[in-house]
Design a protein around this motif. Sequence first.
Motif, PDB file in Angstrom:
ATOM      1  N   TYR A 125       6.983 -12.166  10.326  1.00 52.20           N
ATOM      2  CA  TYR A 125       5.987 -11.850   9.300  1.00 52.20           C
ATOM      3  C   TYR A 125       5.713 -10.347   9.228  1.00 52.20           C
ATOM      4  CZ  TYR A 125       1.525 -11.698   6.841  1.00 52.20           C
ATOM      5  OH  TYR A 125       0.516 -11.388   5.965  1.00 52.20           O
ATOM      6  N   GLY A 126       5.450  -9.739  10.397  1.00 46.58           N
ATOM      7  CA  GLY A 126       5.131  -8.312  10.415  1.00 46.58           C
ATOM      8  C   GLY A 126       6.274  -7.465   9.898  1.00 46.58           C
ATOM      9  N   GLY A 127       7.510  -7.857  10.241  1.00 43.53           N
ATOM     10  CA  GLY A 127       8.653  -7.104   9.757  1.00 43.53           C
ATOM     11  C   GLY A 127       8.873  -7.260   8.270  1.00 43.53           C
ATOM     12  N   LEU A 128       8.834  -8.506   7.776  1.00 41.27           N
ATOM     13  CA  LEU A 128       9.137  -8.775   6.368  1.00 41.27           C
ATOM     14  C   LEU A 128       8.089  -8.208   5.416  1.00 41.27           C
ATOM     15  CD1 LEU A 128      10.481 -12.460   6.344  1.00 41.27           C
ATOM     16  CD2 LEU A 128      11.753 -10.376   5.787  1.00 41.27           C
ATOM     17  N   ARG A 129       6.811  -8.383   5.749  1.00 36.54           N
ATOM     18  CA  ARG A 129       5.764  -8.016   4.798  1.00 36.54           C
ATOM     19  C   ARG A 129       5.753  -6.514   4.514  1.00 36.54           C
ATOM     20  NH1 ARG A 129       0.084  -6.802   6.671  1.00 36.54           N
ATOM     21  NH2 ARG A 129       0.260  -6.038   8.791  1.00 36.54           N
ATOM     22  N   ILE A 130       6.084  -5.720   5.530  1.00 38.41           N
ATOM     23  CA  ILE A 130       6.077  -4.268   5.336  1.00 38.41           C
ATOM     24  C   ILE A 130       7.426  -3.773   4.829  1.00 38.41           C
ATOM     25  CG2 ILE A 130       5.787  -2.031   6.492  1.00 38.41           C
ATOM     26  CD1 ILE A 130       3.767  -3.389   8.343  1.00 38.41           C
ATOM     27  N   ALA A 131       8.516  -4.351   5.337  1.00 42.21           N
ATOM     28  CA  ALA A 131       9.847  -3.920   4.898  1.00 42.21           C
ATOM     29  C   ALA A 131      10.072  -4.221   3.422  1.00 42.21           C
ATOM     30  CB  ALA A 131      10.918  -4.594   5.744  1.00 42.21           C
ATOM     31  N   LEU A 132       9.461  -5.307   2.928  1.00 48.51           N
ATOM     32  CA  LEU A 132       9.624  -5.678   1.523  1.00 48.51           C
ATOM     33  C   LEU A 132       8.665  -4.933   0.597  1.00 48.51           C
ATOM     34  CD1 LEU A 132      10.013  -9.562   1.869  1.00 48.51           C
ATOM     35  CD2 LEU A 132      11.783  -7.963   1.122  1.00 48.51           C
ATOM     36  N   TYR A 133       7.625  -4.317   1.178  1.00 44.99           N
ATOM     37  CA  TYR A 133       6.556  -3.737   0.362  1.00 44.99           C
ATOM     38  C   TYR A 133       7.053  -2.643  -0.586  1.00 44.99           C
ATOM     39  CZ  TYR A 133       2.203  -1.225  -0.738  1.00 44.99           C
ATOM     40  OH  TYR A 133       1.175  -0.599  -1.373  1.00 44.99           O
ATOM     41  N   GLU A 134       7.783  -1.663  -0.066  1.00 43.76           N
ATOM     42  CA  GLU A 134       8.248  -0.568  -0.919  1.00 43.76           C
ATOM     43  C   GLU A 134       9.223  -1.044  -2.003  1.00 43.76           C
ATOM     44  OE1 GLU A 134       7.098   2.385  -1.150  1.00 43.76           O
ATOM     45  OE2 GLU A 134       5.758   2.336   0.590  1.00 43.76           O
ATOM     46  N   PRO A 135      10.238  -1.901  -1.673  1.00 40.30           N
ATOM     47  CA  PRO A 135      11.140  -2.397  -2.733  1.00 40.30           C
ATOM     48  C   PRO A 135      10.410  -3.193  -3.818  1.00 40.30           C
ATOM     49  CG  PRO A 135      12.111  -2.775  -0.581  1.00 40.30           C
ATOM     50  CD  PRO A 135      10.713  -2.319  -0.339  1.00 40.30           C
ATOM     51  N   VAL A 136       9.467  -4.047  -3.398  1.00 39.93           N
ATOM     52  CA  VAL A 136       8.724  -4.851  -4.379  1.00 39.93           C
ATOM     53  C   VAL A 136       7.803  -3.963  -5.205  1.00 39.93           C
ATOM     54  CG1 VAL A 136       7.018  -6.697  -4.667  1.00 39.93           C
ATOM     55  CG2 VAL A 136       8.873  -6.968  -3.021  1.00 39.93           C
ATOM     56  N   LYS A 137       7.195  -2.976  -4.569  1.00 42.41           N
ATOM     57  CA  LYS A 137       6.331  -2.036  -5.301  1.00 42.41           C
ATOM     58  C   LYS A 137       7.156  -1.267  -6.331  1.00 42.41           C
ATOM     59  CE  LYS A 137       4.602   1.599  -3.196  1.00 42.41           C
ATOM     60  NZ  LYS A 137       3.746   2.445  -2.313  1.00 42.41           N
ATOM     61  N   PHE A 187       9.774  -2.350  -7.792  1.00 45.52           N
ATOM     62  CA  PHE A 187      10.088  -3.300  -8.865  1.00 45.52           C
ATOM     63  C   PHE A 187       8.961  -3.338  -9.895  1.00 45.52           C
ATOM     64  CE2 PHE A 187       9.323  -7.616 -10.466  1.00 45.52           C
ATOM     65  CZ  PHE A 187      10.490  -7.834 -11.187  1.00 45.52           C
ATOM     66  N   PHE A 188       7.715  -3.401  -9.422  1.00 45.69           N
ATOM     67  CA  PHE A 188       6.583  -3.438 -10.339  1.00 45.69           C
ATOM     68  C   PHE A 188       6.397  -2.117 -11.075  1.00 45.69           C
ATOM     69  CE2 PHE A 188       4.967  -7.004  -7.586  1.00 45.69           C
ATOM     70  CZ  PHE A 188       5.086  -7.968  -8.563  1.00 45.69           C
ATOM     71  N   ILE A 189       6.689  -1.015 -10.404  1.00 43.07           N
ATOM     72  CA  ILE A 189       6.607   0.277 -11.072  1.00 43.07           C
ATOM     73  C   ILE A 189       7.616   0.327 -12.209  1.00 43.07           C
ATOM     74  CG2 ILE A 189       6.976   2.762 -10.816  1.00 43.07           C
ATOM     75  CD1 ILE A 189       6.060   2.443  -7.894  1.00 43.07           C
ATOM     76  N   GLY A 190       8.808  -0.208 -11.956  1.00 42.94           N
ATOM     77  CA  GLY A 190       9.845  -0.238 -12.976  1.00 42.94           C
ATOM     78  C   GLY A 190       9.463  -1.065 -14.173  1.00 42.94           C
ATOM     79  N   SER A 208      -0.082   2.927  -9.322  1.00 41.81           N
ATOM     80  CA  SER A 208      -1.415   2.360  -9.516  1.00 41.81           C
ATOM     81  C   SER A 208      -1.798   1.431  -8.368  1.00 41.81           C
ATOM     82  CB  SER A 208      -1.462   1.574 -10.835  1.00 41.81           C
ATOM     83  OG  SER A 208      -0.687   0.397 -10.740  1.00 41.81           O
ATOM     84  N   LEU A 209      -3.098   1.312  -8.139  1.00 43.04           N
ATOM     85  CA  LEU A 209      -3.599   0.384  -7.130  1.00 43.04           C
ATOM     86  C   LEU A 209      -3.197  -1.044  -7.484  1.00 43.04           C
ATOM     87  CD1 LEU A 209      -5.309  -0.209  -4.624  1.00 43.04           C
ATOM     88  CD2 LEU A 209      -7.338  -0.252  -6.107  1.00 43.04           C
ATOM     89  N   PHE A 210      -3.148  -1.358  -8.774  1.00 43.88           N
ATOM     90  CA  PHE A 210      -2.754  -2.692  -9.221  1.00 43.88           C
ATOM     91  C   PHE A 210      -1.340  -3.032  -8.765  1.00 43.88           C
ATOM     92  CE2 PHE A 210      -1.336  -5.528 -12.850  1.00 43.88           C
ATOM     93  CZ  PHE A 210      -2.032  -6.639 -12.399  1.00 43.88           C
ATOM     94  N   ALA A 211      -0.419  -2.068  -8.889  1.00 40.52           N
ATOM     95  CA  ALA A 211       0.964  -2.286  -8.457  1.00 40.52           C
ATOM     96  C   ALA A 211       1.038  -2.490  -6.947  1.00 40.52           C
ATOM     97  CB  ALA A 211       1.839  -1.111  -8.874  1.00 40.52           C
ATOM     98  N   LYS A 212       0.236  -1.736  -6.205  1.00 41.60           N
ATOM     99  CA  LYS A 212       0.216  -1.875  -4.746  1.00 41.60           C
ATOM    100  C   LYS A 212      -0.280  -3.263  -4.335  1.00 41.60           C
ATOM    101  CE  LYS A 212      -0.725   3.059  -4.151  1.00 41.60           C
ATOM    102  NZ  LYS A 212      -1.744   4.077  -3.803  1.00 41.60           N
ATOM    103  N   ILE A 213      -1.341  -3.725  -5.006  1.00 44.63           N
ATOM    104  CA  ILE A 213      -1.895  -5.042  -4.690  1.00 44.63           C
ATOM    105  C   ILE A 213      -0.904  -6.149  -5.025  1.00 44.63           C
ATOM    106  CG2 ILE A 213      -3.698  -6.704  -5.327  1.00 44.63           C
ATOM    107  CD1 ILE A 213      -5.588  -4.294  -5.679  1.00 44.63           C
ATOM    108  N   ALA A 249       2.362  -5.962  -5.208  1.00 44.35           N
ATOM    109  CA  ALA A 249       3.484  -5.912  -4.268  1.00 44.35           C
ATOM    110  C   ALA A 249       3.107  -6.529  -2.926  1.00 44.35           C
ATOM    111  CB  ALA A 249       3.935  -4.463  -4.076  1.00 44.35           C
ATOM    112  N   ALA A 250       1.928  -6.187  -2.418  1.00 43.69           N
ATOM    113  CA  ALA A 250       1.495  -6.708  -1.124  1.00 43.69           C
ATOM    114  C   ALA A 250       1.199  -8.203  -1.188  1.00 43.69           C
ATOM    115  CB  ALA A 250       0.265  -5.944  -0.638  1.00 43.69           C
ATOM    116  N   LEU A 251       0.670  -8.685  -2.315  1.00 40.62           N
ATOM    117  CA  LEU A 251       0.464 -10.128  -2.482  1.00 40.62           C
ATOM    118  C   LEU A 251       1.786 -10.876  -2.383  1.00 40.62           C
ATOM    119  CD1 LEU A 251      -2.143 -10.323  -5.395  1.00 40.62           C
ATOM    120  CD2 LEU A 251      -2.464 -11.248  -3.094  1.00 40.62           C
ATOM    121  N   MET A 252       2.796 -10.365  -3.081  1.00 43.14           N
ATOM    122  CA  MET A 252       4.092 -11.048  -3.102  1.00 43.14           C
ATOM    123  C   MET A 252       4.763 -11.021  -1.731  1.00 43.14           C
ATOM    124  SD  MET A 252       7.373 -10.487  -5.625  1.00 43.14           S
ATOM    125  CE  MET A 252       6.510 -11.277  -6.989  1.00 43.14           C
ATOM    126  N   THR A 253       4.741  -9.875  -1.064  1.00 42.11           N
ATOM    127  CA  THR A 253       5.398  -9.799   0.248  1.00 42.11           C
ATOM    128  C   THR A 253       4.656 -10.648   1.285  1.00 42.11           C
ATOM    129  OG1 THR A 253       4.177  -7.788   0.886  1.00 42.11           O
ATOM    130  CG2 THR A 253       6.286  -7.494  -0.225  1.00 42.11           C
TER     131      THR A 253
END
Length: 295
Positions: A85-97, A99-102, A112-117, A119-123
Amino acid sequence: MAAASSFAAVFFSSAFAACFAEVCTIPLDTAKVRLQLQKKAALATGGGGGATGGMLGTIMCIAREEGVAALWNGIIPGLHRQCVYGGLRIALYEPVKAFFIGDGYTAAGGVSLFAKILAALMTGVIAIVVANPTDLVKVRLQADGKATTVKRHYSGALNAYATIIRQEGIRALWTGLGPNIARNAIINATELASYDQLKQMFLKLPGFTDNVFTHLLAGLGAGFFAVCIGSPLDVVKSRMMGDATYKSTLDCFAKTLKNDGLPAFYKGFIANFCRIGSWNVIMFLTLEQVRRSIM
């Protein structure tokens, strides 16, 4: 957070930091779980594992009645959990973020804070679906004390996995997945997005640099927000995983509210804040240092 790096490097550094924080803070987590499993009926008869003294009283009671080592019950599945869990949630955060920025979730001056939230929800969801069995076994081992009413007597983490599958079926490893997804998605969003946002905010202030003090303040703030928002879901998750009599998330929520009242959803709040606050500080400080060393 950090600049873009390889997924493997981020996963390794995140898993290592999460495991280190877990080892340091699991006694607080054990006390928190015992407090969350505590019910009025048990208190009325003098039961509940001696948890009436709060976090410190619970820790002392566990150490006195079950031995100091009992405070680290669940450490093996806890480390299993943090590796996954600890590895996946953080390792996926930047790629997913990214994706939302794109997709246009941007704000003037940065992400934006919305994009960060988002991304973190999904990971958080992805990571906990994979890691739920480790969370279940960790809670079962922590709850299985001498003073508790439900005793399963698992001999260890591997025995717990095997016993649960044999006695309850493999699907039982995903018991409590509903509240666990809700809890971890929300807490992950709160922790990662708030740490990201707070760090960014501090670095814009005069006198602040990307150093240990900034990481400490951002990590402590992330932990505080996570506990305030996630405590009710954390209580429901612990009760469902520690007591198989609940039929569903709503059943657990309704029975807890009816039998123990609204304050029950913040039972163990101080222990939870001490645990999550210190966990976040240790994890983010370690993560930042490990990243600088290997990236």
